[in-house]
Design a protein around this motif. Structure first.
Motif, PDB file in Angstrom:
ATOM      1  N   ASP A  80       1.142  -1.827  -0.158  1.00  0.00           N
ATOM      2  CA  ASP A  80       0.250  -0.105  -0.264  1.00  0.00           C
ATOM      3  C   ASP A  80       0.273   1.194   0.112  1.00  0.00           C
ATOM      4  O   ASP A  80       1.878   1.141   0.572  1.00  0.00           O
ATOM      5  CB  ASP A  80      -1.010   0.080   1.171  1.00  0.00           C
ATOM      6  CG  ASP A  80      -1.385  -0.838   1.221  1.00  0.00           C
ATOM      7  OD1 ASP A  80      -2.126  -1.834   0.183  1.00  0.00           O
ATOM      8  OD2 ASP A  80      -2.169  -1.919   2.245  1.00  0.00           O
ATOM      9  N   PRO A  81       0.248   1.991  -0.610  1.00  0.00           N
ATOM     10  CA  PRO A  81       1.394   3.547   0.012  1.00  0.00           C
ATOM     11  C   PRO A  81       1.310   4.244   1.051  1.00  0.00           C
ATOM     12  O   PRO A  81       0.330   3.484   1.821  1.00  0.00           O
ATOM     13  CB  PRO A  81       0.633   4.629  -0.823  1.00  0.00           C
ATOM     14  CG  PRO A  81      -0.286   4.237  -2.340  1.00  0.00           C
ATOM     15  CD  PRO A  81      -0.918   2.672  -1.459  1.00  0.00           C
ATOM     16  N   PRO A  82       2.386   4.221   1.481  1.00  0.00           N
ATOM     17  CA  PRO A  82       2.420   4.193   2.616  1.00  0.00           C
ATOM     18  C   PRO A  82       1.903   5.576   3.103  1.00  0.00           C
ATOM     19  O   PRO A  82       1.366   6.665   2.480  1.00  0.00           O
ATOM     20  CB  PRO A  82       4.113   5.199   2.902  1.00  0.00           C
ATOM     21  CG  PRO A  82       4.908   5.537   1.110  1.00  0.00           C
ATOM     22  CD  PRO A  82       4.017   4.773   0.286  1.00  0.00           C
ATOM     23  N   GLN A  83       0.872   5.804   4.789  1.00  0.00           N
ATOM     24  CA  GLN A  83       0.688   6.611   5.410  1.00  0.00           C
ATOM     25  C   GLN A  83       1.787   6.790   6.229  1.00  0.00           C
ATOM     26  O   GLN A  83       1.505   8.579   6.531  1.00  0.00           O
ATOM     27  CB  GLN A  83      -0.168   5.758   6.186  1.00  0.00           C
ATOM     28  CG  GLN A  83      -0.956   4.619   5.313  1.00  0.00           C
ATOM     29  CD  GLN A  83      -2.090   5.974   4.062  1.00  0.00           C
ATOM     30  OE1 GLN A  83      -2.510   7.192   4.829  1.00  0.00           O
ATOM     31  NE2 GLN A  83      -2.388   5.145   2.763  1.00  0.00           N
ATOM     32  N   GLU A  84       2.666   6.644   6.350  1.00  0.00           N
ATOM     33  CA  GLU A  84       3.384   6.739   7.631  1.00  0.00           C
ATOM     34  C   GLU A  84       4.953   7.438   6.917  1.00  0.00           C
ATOM     35  O   GLU A  84       5.726   6.231   6.847  1.00  0.00           O
ATOM     36  CB  GLU A  84       3.402   6.573   9.091  1.00  0.00           C
ATOM     37  CG  GLU A  84       1.944   7.320  10.119  1.00  0.00           C
ATOM     38  CD  GLU A  84       1.899   6.727  11.240  1.00  0.00           C
ATOM     39  OE1 GLU A  84       3.300   6.458  11.876  1.00  0.00           O
ATOM     40  OE2 GLU A  84       0.776   6.291  11.572  1.00  0.00           O
ATOM     41  N   PRO A  85       6.133   7.916   7.861  1.00  0.00           N
ATOM     42  CA  PRO A  85       7.507   7.661   7.228  1.00  0.00           C
ATOM     43  C   PRO A  85       7.968   6.606   7.817  1.00  0.00           C
ATOM     44  O   PRO A  85       7.565   6.437   8.961  1.00  0.00           O
ATOM     45  CB  PRO A  85       8.168   9.169   7.904  1.00  0.00           C
ATOM     46  CG  PRO A  85       7.036  10.127   8.106  1.00  0.00           C
ATOM     47  CD  PRO A  85       5.721   8.797   8.097  1.00  0.00           C
ATOM     48  N   TRP A  86       8.497   5.790   7.485  1.00  0.00           N
ATOM     49  CA  TRP A  86       8.920   4.390   8.002  1.00  0.00           C
ATOM     50  C   TRP A  86       8.174   3.265   8.529  1.00  0.00           C
ATOM     51  O   TRP A  86       8.773   2.841   9.255  1.00  0.00           O
ATOM     52  CB  TRP A  86      10.067   5.015   9.372  1.00  0.00           C
ATOM     53  CG  TRP A  86      11.924   5.697   8.460  1.00  0.00           C
ATOM     54  CD1 TRP A  86      11.676   7.018   8.496  1.00  0.00           C
ATOM     55  CD2 TRP A  86      12.578   5.700   7.558  1.00  0.00           C
ATOM     56  NE1 TRP A  86      12.530   7.990   7.461  1.00  0.00           N
ATOM     57  CE2 TRP A  86      13.291   6.269   7.177  1.00  0.00           C
ATOM     58  CE3 TRP A  86      12.662   3.945   7.426  1.00  0.00           C
ATOM     59  CZ2 TRP A  86      14.289   6.325   6.665  1.00  0.00           C
ATOM     60  CZ3 TRP A  86      13.855   4.092   5.710  1.00  0.00           C
ATOM     61  CH2 TRP A  86      14.819   5.017   5.615  1.00  0.00           C
TER      62      TRP A  86
END
Length: 107
Positions: A80-86
């Motif tokens: 999925d596209p990242p919602q939060e960094p890292w």
């Protein structure tokens, strides 16, 4: 001397993988695999300085091998596209079987 009978290895109680949560920590990459019956959590066996793309690839391979080795099934991992960094999530689905003949093959 009495010998014990060898017991057959049982399949794990946890089910087929359904999702992945991958995240970076100061100590290294961590992974949580969502299954039909719970979660499996632990460290991802990659070097601490592994980049995000390589960590996602390693996680996908690990989950695919887990499904193949313990459940005799092939799976596909879609990030999925990242919602939060890292941190990343992925959906794990059963792979489409490709050994069925296509309708055009009967010419």
């Amino acid at each position: 001397m009495v010998r014990r009978k060898k017991e057959k290895k049982k399949r794990p109680a946890w089910g087929t993988p359904k999702g992945i949560f991958l995240f970076a920590t100061p100590e290294g990459w961590r992974i949580s695999v969502l299954t039909e019956s719970g979660n499996l959590c632990g460290g991802l066996n990659v070097p601490i300085n592994t980049g995000p793309q390589d960590a996602r690839a390693a996680a996908a391979v690990m989950v695919s091998e887990l499904a193949r080795d313990f459940h005799d099934t092939e799976v596909e991992v879609s990030w999925d596209p990242p919602q939060e960094p890292w941190s990343w999530t992925a959906q794990v689905t059963l792979a489409a079987e490709s050994d069925s003949p296509s309708p055009d093959a009967e010419d």
